[in-house]
Design a protein around this motif. Sequence first.
Motif, PDB file in Angstrom:
ATOM      1  N   ASP A  67       0.852  -1.184   0.000  1.00 22.32           N
ATOM      2  CA  ASP A  67       0.000   0.000   0.000  1.00 22.32           C
ATOM      3  C   ASP A  67       0.891   1.238   0.000  1.00 22.32           C
ATOM      4  O   ASP A  67       1.601   1.494   0.978  1.00 22.32           O
ATOM      5  CB  ASP A  67      -0.894  -0.034   1.239  1.00 22.32           C
ATOM      6  N   ARG A  69       1.259   5.035   0.270  1.00 20.39           N
ATOM      7  CA  ARG A  69       0.517   6.169   0.819  1.00 20.39           C
ATOM      8  C   ARG A  69       1.368   7.423   0.734  1.00 20.39           C
ATOM      9  O   ARG A  69       2.551   7.362   0.421  1.00 20.39           O
ATOM     10  CB  ARG A  69       0.153   5.901   2.285  1.00 20.39           C
ATOM     11  N   ASN A  70       0.778   8.535   1.066  1.00 19.96           N
ATOM     12  CA  ASN A  70       1.506   9.794   1.080  1.00 19.96           C
ATOM     13  C   ASN A  70       2.541   9.765   2.208  1.00 19.96           C
ATOM     14  O   ASN A  70       2.194   9.836   3.370  1.00 19.96           O
ATOM     15  CB  ASN A  70       0.536  10.954   1.276  1.00 19.96           C
ATOM     16  N   VAL A  73       5.192   3.627   2.778  1.00 23.37           N
ATOM     17  CA  VAL A  73       4.804   2.406   2.077  1.00 23.37           C
ATOM     18  C   VAL A  73       4.571   1.342   3.136  1.00 23.37           C
ATOM     19  O   VAL A  73       5.431   1.099   3.994  1.00 23.37           O
ATOM     20  CB  VAL A  73       5.913   1.949   1.103  1.00 23.37           C
ATOM     21  N   HIS A  74       3.387   0.741   3.102  1.00 18.96           N
ATOM     22  CA  HIS A  74       3.039  -0.323   4.036  1.00 18.96           C
ATOM     23  C   HIS A  74       2.987  -1.636   3.260  1.00 18.96           C
ATOM     24  O   HIS A  74       2.327  -1.712   2.222  1.00 18.96           O
ATOM     25  CB  HIS A  74       1.678  -0.054   4.681  1.00 18.96           C
ATOM     26  N   GLN A  90       9.115   4.431   5.853  1.00 23.36           N
ATOM     27  CA  GLN A  90       8.636   5.795   6.058  1.00 23.36           C
ATOM     28  C   GLN A  90       9.591   6.775   5.390  1.00 23.36           C
ATOM     29  O   GLN A  90      10.803   6.735   5.609  1.00 23.36           O
ATOM     30  CB  GLN A  90       8.523   6.097   7.541  1.00 23.36           C
ATOM     31  N   SER A 173       2.789   9.163  -6.338  1.00 24.50           N
ATOM     32  CA  SER A 173       1.841   8.883  -5.259  1.00 24.50           C
ATOM     33  C   SER A 173       2.532   8.724  -3.911  1.00 24.50           C
ATOM     34  O   SER A 173       1.885   8.815  -2.872  1.00 24.50           O
ATOM     35  CB  SER A 173       0.986   7.657  -5.590  1.00 24.50           C
ATOM     36  N   GLY A 176       1.577  11.811  -2.495  1.00 19.95           N
ATOM     37  CA  GLY A 176       0.180  12.192  -2.636  1.00 19.95           C
ATOM     38  C   GLY A 176      -0.118  12.946  -3.913  1.00 19.95           C
ATOM     39  O   GLY A 176      -1.122  13.647  -4.006  1.00 19.95           O
TER      40      GLY A 176
END
Length: 195
Positions: A67, A69-70, A73-74, A90, A173, A176
Amino acid sequence: MAAEQDNVIYANFGARKRVSSPEQVHRVSALSDAATRVTQFIYKNADSGRISRGRQYAAGGHVVGLDVRNGAVHGRVAGSQNEPFAVLIQLPFRSNDDIARISEIFARTPNSLAQAREGVFSPEVLDLLFAADADELRFSCTCPDSSYVCKHVVAVGDKLAARIDADPAVALSLRGLDLGRLEQSVRAPAESVAK
């Protein structure tokens, strides 16, 4: 292509030769600049054994969730436990001014949007999107390995690099940003100047 070699001292085993196969060297060099930066920064903080096992995990389908994300990354990586391990990569904080600077760079650089669609970003943009130095990143994993970068982090990094290579908009991305909106924000000032 000749294999790259160097001596490594292994605990309890003495000196051994470490050899990178030509296909491993080719694989890293075939990635886009953004994907290469991801892997290089993660690999910088890992030993060769964890890198090798992490790449095997990525290639073997052990990354069961990714995933973007802004700012982070997870990932979820199936390992030796019943539940997948949770991985976090992070990114360093970026202010609104930093993000706006990305649009400015695209606006003043000819063909930068077309190049971005092809996965080509300037080093300055990569510094803002990802990081300027590997030490700016933070890694964590819920596995019992006490190493800062375990094989699960490497596996998630490899999958992230592959995703960026397949779709360069993923690099945007990370902050964001959306390529379509970025194109609009870059074109709007140019159109008003043209009028």
